[in-house]
Each structure stands twice: as structure tokens, then as C-alpha cells.
Design a protein around this motif. Structure first.
Motif, short mmCIF file in Angstrom:
data_model
loop_
_atom_site.label_atom_id
_atom_site.label_comp_id
_atom_site.label_asym_id
_atom_site.label_seq_id
_atom_site.Cartn_x
_atom_site.Cartn_y
_atom_site.Cartn_z
N LEU A 26 0.83 -1.21 0.00
CA LEU A 26 0.00 0.00 0.00
C LEU A 26 0.86 1.26 0.00
N GLY A 27 2.03 1.17 0.61
CA GLY A 27 2.95 2.31 0.63
C GLY A 27 3.35 2.73 -0.77
N GLN A 28 3.37 1.77 -1.69
CA GLN A 28 3.73 2.08 -3.08
C GLN A 28 2.61 2.83 -3.79
N GLU A 29 1.38 2.70 -3.28
CA GLU A 29 0.24 3.39 -3.88
C GLU A 29 0.01 4.78 -3.26
N ARG A 30 0.44 4.93 -2.01
CA ARG A 30 0.27 6.21 -1.29
C ARG A 30 1.37 7.17 -1.74
N LYS A 31 1.00 8.12 -2.61
CA LYS A 31 2.00 9.07 -3.13
C LYS A 31 1.95 10.41 -2.40
N GLU A 32 0.76 10.83 -1.98
CA GLU A 32 0.59 12.11 -1.31
C GLU A 32 0.15 11.89 0.14
N ALA A 33 0.35 12.93 0.96
CA ALA A 33 0.04 12.82 2.39
C ALA A 33 -1.42 12.50 2.66
N ASN A 34 -2.32 12.99 1.79
CA ASN A 34 -3.75 12.77 2.03
C ASN A 34 -4.33 11.58 1.27
N ASP A 35 -3.47 10.79 0.62
CA ASP A 35 -3.95 9.59 -0.07
C ASP A 35 -4.55 8.61 0.95
N PHE A 36 -5.71 8.05 0.62
CA PHE A 36 -6.33 7.14 1.57
C PHE A 36 -6.70 5.81 0.91
N VAL A 37 -6.86 4.81 1.77
CA VAL A 37 -7.19 3.45 1.35
C VAL A 37 -8.52 3.06 1.98
N PRO A 91 -10.02 6.82 -3.48
CA PRO A 91 -8.97 6.15 -2.73
C PRO A 91 -7.87 5.67 -3.67
N VAL A 92 -6.67 5.48 -3.13
CA VAL A 92 -5.58 4.96 -3.97
C VAL A 92 -5.65 3.43 -4.08
N SER A 93 -6.45 2.81 -3.19
CA SER A 93 -6.63 1.36 -3.28
C SER A 93 -7.87 0.95 -2.47
N VAL A 94 -8.50 -0.15 -2.92
CA VAL A 94 -9.58 -0.79 -2.18
C VAL A 94 -9.11 -2.20 -1.84
N VAL A 95 -9.11 -2.54 -0.56
CA VAL A 95 -8.61 -3.84 -0.11
C VAL A 95 -9.78 -4.70 0.36
N GLY A 96 -9.88 -5.92 -0.17
CA GLY A 96 -10.90 -6.87 0.28
C GLY A 96 -10.23 -7.97 1.07
N LEU A 97 -10.60 -8.10 2.36
CA LEU A 97 -10.00 -9.09 3.25
C LEU A 97 -11.11 -10.00 3.78
N GLY A 98 -11.14 -11.24 3.31
CA GLY A 98 -12.18 -12.17 3.72
C GLY A 98 -12.32 -13.29 2.71
N GLY A 99 -13.52 -13.87 2.65
CA GLY A 99 -13.79 -14.93 1.68
C GLY A 99 -14.19 -14.38 0.33
N GLY A 100 -14.73 -15.25 -0.51
CA GLY A 100 -15.09 -14.84 -1.87
C GLY A 100 -16.09 -13.70 -1.91
#
Length: 356
Positions: A26-37, A91-100
Motif C-alpha cells: 500500500l505504501g507504493q500506492e500512497r503518493k501524497e500525504a492525504n492519499d487514503f485506502v 482512494p488509492v486502493s480498495v482492499v478486500g479481506l475475507g472470503g469470496g
């Protein structure tokens, strides 16, 4: 003749303990201070040790999602609106953590943040016009192949169908088999059988080719080590079987079981894994060897399926399930080939459902 120009996940990390690398990714996607995930996390993990390991920053959005029911277009539209209300930028990324189901929700939200209207308008094949927000899939249950697939399966106003597109594919997946420890046996089995059934349907389908065959055969071998041999490294093996099963159907197609399961899921609300098991158990006419092996696996793991759930349902309820199942053209084409419409009759499907 046209050949499928198949997109697969471009970046993946595999290995026990590899979840720790999410923050670096995620650090590679966060380019600016206000970038959020945006983190979409299955609420089964809320208050558990894994929740404390999710690398959120102060300005990120963490949403615990409930997937007790099959994911819906309404849910997706609600989460999309929540993200847009949270911040005026994407957002700079959307993370899905769980099952299908959780991973499908993450894929769908990442698409709907950049495409107008309701997600129900994009249920089908290649209807998405704009690239998604960067999105990451992290399975905590293995078997669906959602981490590898180009679809996000949703129940909509009319039917259960995926947002199928190249833009749906995750940009990054992290496969850490430590995360699937502790899954209840029934859920572990039902979700794992989704993978086994992917392989059966792929290997016996008219769409089969050497690409799909290579992945399906290896995935099937791993499934047997997990569910018949109870291999010491079964978590690692099931995680790879899930990925490879997903890759197999990406260049072929699922078949009769998934078509029937979609009818069950849409009308009666059965989750995809158990829905597949209920359907597969009456499909010995289509997949005799696979069903025999499936029943052997059920016996080994003391799995008892519900019985007679459709036997006494009203005719109109069965008719709804038949209509959903019959609408899965590509799946039946993989079963029968050209002319499948003559073989997939209301009568044939009604008899199948009455046996479940």
C-alpha cells in the motif's frame, strides 16, 4: 477465429506470514500525504487478532462487511456511496479481506467508484467502461477462486450474475495460508468444494483447452490431497488449489452445477459454497465420477447436507429458480455445446430442483 485475450492478476505474493507485506504494498500506492485506502473486511474478523494487524492509517476508511447473505448490488451501491461521502477524492486502493463474497464486494466497489449508476446495470459480460480503482484481494477462506477471477458475483434486482470484465481482476493479491486457520469445518468444506467443482466442470466442458486443463488437473490433485489425504500442508495446498481452479475457469467456463447453484442462491439465499454442494449432489448424470468423489469427501469430513429443501416448494418458486438457471447461456454452452437450448428445458431443470 477469435481467441480469448485473458487478463490475469499482475502481482501476487504467496507464503505463510506474507500478510505482513500489505503495508509495504500500500505504501507504493500512497503518493501524497492525504492519499487514503478503503478496507472492506469480513465482520467475522471484527474484534479478533487479525483486525489489529490491518495496516490502517488515521485517514483511511475501514468498513466491516456482513456477508451472512450473498453480496448484493444494493450493498455495493451503499458502500460506494459511503466511500464518496467519506472523501471527495478517490482512494488509492480498495482492499478486500475475507472470503469470496468480501473479495467480490471489494472488486465491485473499486469498479463502481469510477463507473456511473448502479452496479446492477453492469451485471453481465464486459459492460464496465472505465478502469477500476487499484484493488487488492486477500483471502481468509480458500476455494472460490475470487482472488483470480474476472468477475464479482452479485445478487441484483433481477438475477444473480457477476460484473464480468478485465477491469474486475485484482491488481494485487496476497495469499497467506496462515489466515485460513480456524475456519469452521463446514464453511472450509463448502468453500473448498467450490474449487473442486470448478475443476470438474472445466475438465468435462466443451470449452476445455490445454491452458485450462493444466490448471484444473493440478488444482484437482491438490484438492484430493486436502480432502482425501488430509495432508499436513493442506492450508497451503488449498490456497493454491483455489487460485489454480480460478485460473482454469478463466480460460474455460463453469457448468451445470454453477448454473443450478445460481438459481438456488438467488431465490433461496443459499451461499455459493453450500449452494454448489446441494446442486452437485444431484448431478451424477452430468458428472458421475466427480459426484462419487465428492460424496466420499463428505463422508470423510462428516458433512451432512440439508435434504428435501425444494421438494415441496410452490411451483412458482421453482419456476423462478429455473428461469435464473436457464439464463446462464455460457455455462450451458460449456456443458452441451451448440444447441444447448433444446436440452436445457424447464422440465429437466424442475426435476433437478425437486431432487435437492
Amino acid at each position: 477465429m477469435s481467441f480469448k485475450n485473458f487478463k490475469c492478476v499482475p502481482k501476487m505474493i504467496f507464503g505463510r506470514g506474507s500478510f505482513v507485506q500489505l503495508d509495504v504494498v500500500l505504501g507504493q500506492e500512497r503518493k501524497e500525504a492525504n492519499d487514503f485506502v478503503v478496507f472492506l473486511v469480513d465482520d467475522v474478523h471484527q474484534g479478533k487478532p487479525l483486525a489489529d494487524r490491518v495496516p490502517t492509517k488515521a485517514h483511511d476508511l475501514l468498513i466491516y462487511v456482513n456477508v451472512d447473505e450473498e453480496p448484493t448490488t444494493e450493498q455495493v451501491d451503499g458502500f460506494t456511496a459511503q466511500v464518496k461521502a467519506f472523501n471527495t477524492t478517490l482512494p488509492v486502493s480498495v482492499v478486500g479481506l475475507g472470503g469470496g463474497s468480501t473479495m467480490d464486494l471489494a472488486k465491485a466497489v473499486s469498479l463502481m467508484l469510477t463507473n456511473p449508476g448502479s452496479s446492477s446495470e453492469y451485471q453481465g459480460w464486459d459492460l464496465i467502461k472505465n478502469p477500476a480503482v487499484h484493488h487488492i484481494g486477500i483471502p481468509t477462506v480458500s476455494g472460490t477462486g475470487a482472488e483470480a477471477s474476472r468477475t464479482a458475483v452479485l445478487c441484483g434486482p433481477v438475477r444473480k450474475l457477476g460484473l464480468n470484465s478485465d477491469y474486475t481482476v485484482f491488481d494485487q493479491i496476497i495469499m497467506d495460508s496462515e489466515l485460513i486457520a480456524g475456519v469452521p469445518t463446514d464453511q472450509w468444506f463448502y468453500t473448498g468444494m467450490d474449487c473442486f467443482i470448478h475443476c470438474v466442470e472445466s475438465l468435462q466442458g466443451t470449452y476445455l483447452n490445454e491452458f485450462a486443463k493444466a490448471f484444473a488437473e493440478k488444482s484437482m490433485d491438490l484438492c484430493r490431497q486436502v480432502f482425501l489425504d488430509d495432508h499436513a500442508e493442506k492450508d497451503d495446498k488449498l490456497m493454491m488449489a483455489s487460485y489454480m481452479g480460478g485460473m482454469s475457469i478463466a480460460y474455460s467456463q463453469v457448468g451445470a452445477c454453477h448454473a443450478v447453484s445460481y438459481g438456488l442462491g438467488y431465490v433461496l439465499g443459499y451461499h455459493h459454497g453450500i449452494g454448489n454442494c446441494l446442486a452437485f449432489n444431484v448431478l451424477e448424470e452430468f458428472y458421475p465420477e466427480g459426484v462419487t468423489e465428492f460424496r466420499k469427501m463428505m463422508k470423510i469430513h462428516n458433512i451432512t447436507l440439508p435434504k428435501n429443501i425444494c421438494k415441496d416448494l410452490p411451483d412458482e418458486t421453482i419456476a423462478k429458480m429455473v428461469a435464473v438457471t436457464k439464463s446462464m447461456g455460457p455455462l450451458w454452452d460449456n456443458v452441451y455445446g451448440k444447441g444447448w437450448e433444446e436440452k436445457v428445458t424447464d422440465e429437466m431443470l424442475t426435476k433437478l430442483f425437486r431432487r435437492i
